[in-house]
Design an enzyme around this catalytic site. Structure first.
Site, mmCIF file in Angstrom:
data_model
loop_
_atom_site.group_PDB
_atom_site.id
_atom_site.type_symbol
_atom_site.label_atom_id
_atom_site.label_comp_id
_atom_site.label_asym_id
_atom_site.label_seq_id
_atom_site.Cartn_x
_atom_site.Cartn_y
_atom_site.Cartn_z
ATOM 1 N N PRO A 30 1.012 -1.096 -0.284
ATOM 2 C CA PRO A 30 0.034 -0.035 0.057
ATOM 3 C C PRO A 30 0.710 1.436 0.113
ATOM 4 O O PRO A 30 1.898 1.361 0.771
ATOM 5 C CB PRO A 30 -0.769 -0.112 1.346
ATOM 6 C CG PRO A 30 -0.013 -1.297 2.127
ATOM 7 C CD PRO A 30 0.755 -1.939 1.104
ATOM 8 N N CYS A 32 0.298 5.490 -0.373
ATOM 9 C CA CYS A 32 -0.276 6.624 -0.278
ATOM 10 C C CYS A 32 -0.047 7.408 -1.577
ATOM 11 O O CYS A 32 1.131 7.607 -1.982
ATOM 12 C CB CYS A 32 -0.277 7.561 0.806
ATOM 13 S SG CYS A 32 -0.831 6.820 2.303
ATOM 14 N N ALA A 64 -3.486 3.206 2.274
ATOM 15 C CA ALA A 64 -4.347 3.533 3.600
ATOM 16 C C ALA A 64 -5.378 4.519 2.930
ATOM 17 O O ALA A 64 -5.008 5.455 2.553
ATOM 18 C CB ALA A 64 -3.270 4.310 4.438
ATOM 19 N N TYR A 189 0.370 5.041 13.368
ATOM 20 C CA TYR A 189 -0.901 5.398 13.218
ATOM 21 C C TYR A 189 -1.792 4.821 14.469
ATOM 22 O O TYR A 189 -1.292 4.270 14.929
ATOM 23 C CB TYR A 189 -1.326 5.191 11.778
ATOM 24 C CG TYR A 189 -0.641 5.935 10.602
ATOM 25 C CD1 TYR A 189 -0.309 7.245 10.463
ATOM 26 C CD2 TYR A 189 0.023 5.064 9.900
ATOM 27 C CE1 TYR A 189 0.223 8.025 9.845
ATOM 28 C CE2 TYR A 189 0.841 5.506 8.991
ATOM 29 C CZ TYR A 189 1.147 7.180 9.009
ATOM 30 O OH TYR A 189 1.896 7.741 7.989
ATOM 31 N N ARG A 237 -1.414 -5.201 9.076
ATOM 32 C CA ARG A 237 -0.015 -4.548 8.963
ATOM 33 C C ARG A 237 0.340 -4.079 10.168
ATOM 34 O O ARG A 237 -0.427 -3.239 10.913
ATOM 35 C CB ARG A 237 0.050 -3.725 7.907
ATOM 36 C CG ARG A 237 1.671 -2.927 7.912
ATOM 37 C CD ARG A 237 1.950 -2.301 6.601
ATOM 38 N NE ARG A 237 2.325 -2.712 5.741
ATOM 39 C CZ ARG A 237 2.903 -2.308 4.711
ATOM 40 N NH1 ARG A 237 3.362 -1.004 4.649
ATOM 41 N NH2 ARG A 237 3.619 -3.157 3.613
ATOM 42 N N ARG A 331 8.489 0.880 -3.423
ATOM 43 C CA ARG A 331 9.239 1.869 -4.288
ATOM 44 C C ARG A 331 9.580 1.341 -5.509
ATOM 45 O O ARG A 331 9.595 2.009 -6.629
ATOM 46 C CB ARG A 331 10.426 2.724 -3.492
ATOM 47 C CG ARG A 331 10.001 3.594 -2.467
ATOM 48 C CD ARG A 331 11.036 3.867 -1.459
ATOM 49 N NE ARG A 331 11.517 2.759 -0.728
ATOM 50 C CZ ARG A 331 12.548 2.857 0.222
ATOM 51 N NH1 ARG A 331 13.230 3.676 0.117
ATOM 52 N NH2 ARG A 331 12.824 1.657 0.701
HETATM 53 C C1 FMN Z 1 5.065 6.777 -1.635
HETATM 54 C C2 FMN Z 1 4.721 5.704 -0.307
HETATM 55 C C3 FMN Z 1 3.535 5.695 0.445
HETATM 56 C C4 FMN Z 1 3.411 4.764 1.258
HETATM 57 N N1 FMN Z 1 2.069 4.742 2.025
HETATM 58 C C5 FMN Z 1 1.705 3.773 2.570
HETATM 59 C C6 FMN Z 1 0.570 3.383 3.215
HETATM 60 O O1 FMN Z 1 -0.341 3.991 2.654
HETATM 61 N N2 FMN Z 1 0.302 2.313 4.045
HETATM 62 C C7 FMN Z 1 1.441 1.642 4.345
HETATM 63 O O2 FMN Z 1 1.382 0.776 5.026
HETATM 64 N N3 FMN Z 1 2.552 1.682 3.994
HETATM 65 C C8 FMN Z 1 2.790 2.953 3.201
HETATM 66 N N4 FMN Z 1 4.033 3.071 2.692
HETATM 67 C C9 FMN Z 1 5.113 2.012 2.937
HETATM 68 C C10 FMN Z 1 5.262 1.011 2.002
HETATM 69 O O3 FMN Z 1 4.136 0.141 1.785
HETATM 70 C C11 FMN Z 1 6.390 0.117 2.283
HETATM 71 O O4 FMN Z 1 6.192 -0.504 3.547
HETATM 72 C C12 FMN Z 1 8.010 0.699 2.485
HETATM 73 O O5 FMN Z 1 7.842 1.982 1.462
HETATM 74 C C13 FMN Z 1 9.039 -0.176 2.414
HETATM 75 O O6 FMN Z 1 9.003 -0.940 1.041
HETATM 76 P P1 FMN Z 1 9.906 -0.464 0.077
HETATM 77 O O7 FMN Z 1 11.304 -0.267 0.361
HETATM 78 O O8 FMN Z 1 9.671 -1.593 -1.231
HETATM 79 O O9 FMN Z 1 9.590 0.766 -0.446
HETATM 80 C C14 FMN Z 1 4.444 4.073 1.596
HETATM 81 C C15 FMN Z 1 5.494 4.085 0.949
HETATM 82 C C16 FMN Z 1 5.856 5.158 -0.014
HETATM 83 C C17 FMN Z 1 7.116 5.003 -0.769
#
Ligand code: FMN
Length: 361
Positions: A30, A32, A64, A189, A237, A331
């Protein structure tokens, strides 16, 4: 279409959770998008989520999505607190499903981290003059850093209301056609604030002991499970650790995981941190994978690993070694919406292409 065999890489083997089958173990974590207006999804969300389903993900979890207006992190966050939110999200769910992925959605409440500016506007707490709103939390303790607003400590009535908001939102998610629901209890949160002694200093039966701090999440999970159908999977989560001594620890997460499983949670999405501003987080590739592994074995519950997973072999190893059942990428999916196809090529596997892209897949 079905070309699974013993030579299929583990990453591309299907997984069934209740009656729902993911075509592979790759999920869009997820994220945002900060692009909604009054919580309502629009064409950005259609394109963003739809293209990642086209790209071959097995699971696409919508960002989220707030259970109440004041539960949004920013004014651009998605919401599902009203009937007006259902149709645009139903379109997202339909798009995701029509391209072969399972449509998931994460529902949450931002607690003391709500009322913040969009990241590209700095991400700090918004004053009332800037369009900010009152925040609520277990205790009247601000997060710190640029999130300095002191939240109002929730009353018993607030707690009951928030619980009902989660239940009503789950029902709307079902109406919108989602097949997997994830409760957001991570990253500092609202639920996560209740779990951690750093944010929760209540003296009633929602604070103090482990049993008290997990009460809101556990009660809400039970209530949500009653309206979220038996045949559909429920996920949560959590932040497995706070990354600060004296806070929430891995043993707490394993104990919580067992209780959530007993309440009907099918998949635990294992993230970490976000609860305190001064946490010392050691970020290396796959840094949260050991959490998913420990919980998977310690609680005998399916887990999702997330965090700095970018490479095909890395992802395949996580599933093959039994560290997690699902691998979530965030990402990397922003860089490459077709990452599953990219990973398949690296692993020497032929991922069935969308007909329109067959000549280039
Ligand atoms: C732009 C962005 C928005 C995110 N929004 C959420 C979200 O809505 N809910 C959530 O649980 N984590 C959110 N995260 C965290 C990611 O889901 C993920 O757990 C975190 O980026 C680590 O993974 P990665 O290394 O593959 O980016 C967000 C991360 C990014 C980069």
């Amino acid at each position: 279409m079905d070309n699974h065999s013993s030579s299929t890489p583990h990453l591309f083997q299907p997984l069934t959770l209740r009656s729902v089958t993911l075509r592979n173990r790759i999920g869009v974590s997820p994220m945002c998008q900060y692009s909604a207006e009054d919580g309502v999804a629009n064409d950005w969300h259609d394109v963003h989520y739809g293209s990642r389903a086209v790209g071959g993900a097995g699971l696409v979890i919508v960002e989220a999505t707030a259970v109440a207006p004041e539960g949004r992190i920013t004014p651009g966050c998605l919401g599902l607190w009203g009937e007006q939110h259902i149709a645009p999200l139903a379109r997202v769910a339909q798009l995701v499903k029509s391209h072969g992925a399972v449509a998931g959605i994460q529902i949450g409440h931002a607690g003391r981290k709500a009322s913040a500016a969009l990241p590209w506007h700095g991400g700090a707490h918004l004053s009332e003059a800037q369009g900010g709103w009152e925040t609520i939390a277990p205790s009247a303790i601000p997060f710190g850093d640029t999130l300095t607003k002191v939240p109002r400590a929730m009353t018993g009535a607030d707690i009951a209301r928030v619980q009902n908001e989660f239940v009503a939102t789950a029902q709307r998610a079902l109406t919108a056609g989602f097949e997997l629901l994830e409760l957001h209890a991570a990253h500092g949160y609202l639920f996560s604030e209740f779990l951690s002694p750093f944010a929760n200093q209540r003296t009633d039966n929602y604070g103090g002991s482990f049993e008290n701090r997990i009460r809101l999440l556990l009660d809400t999970t039970r209530a949500v499970r009653k309206v979220w159908p038996e045949h559909l999977p429920l996920a949560a989560r959590i932040s497995v650790i706070d990354w600060k001594e004296g806070g929430w620890q891995i043993e707490d997460s394993i104990a919580l995981a067992k209780l959530l499983k007993a309440e009907g949670v099918d998949l635990l999405d294992c993230s970490s941190g976000g609860v305190v501003a001064d946490a010392k987080i050691i970020v290396v590739p796959g840094y949260q994978v050991p959490f998913a592994e420990k919980i998977r074995h310690g609680a005998n519950l399916a887990t999702a690993a997330v965090g700095f997973i970018t490479e095909a072999k890395q992802a395949d190893d996580i599933v093959r070694h039994g560290q997690a059942d699902v691998v979530l990428l965030a990402r990397q999916f922003l860089r490459d919406p077709y990452w599953p196809a990219t990973a398949a090529r690296t692993l020497g596997y032929k991922l069935p292409p969308p007909n329109q892209y067959a000549r280039a897949w």
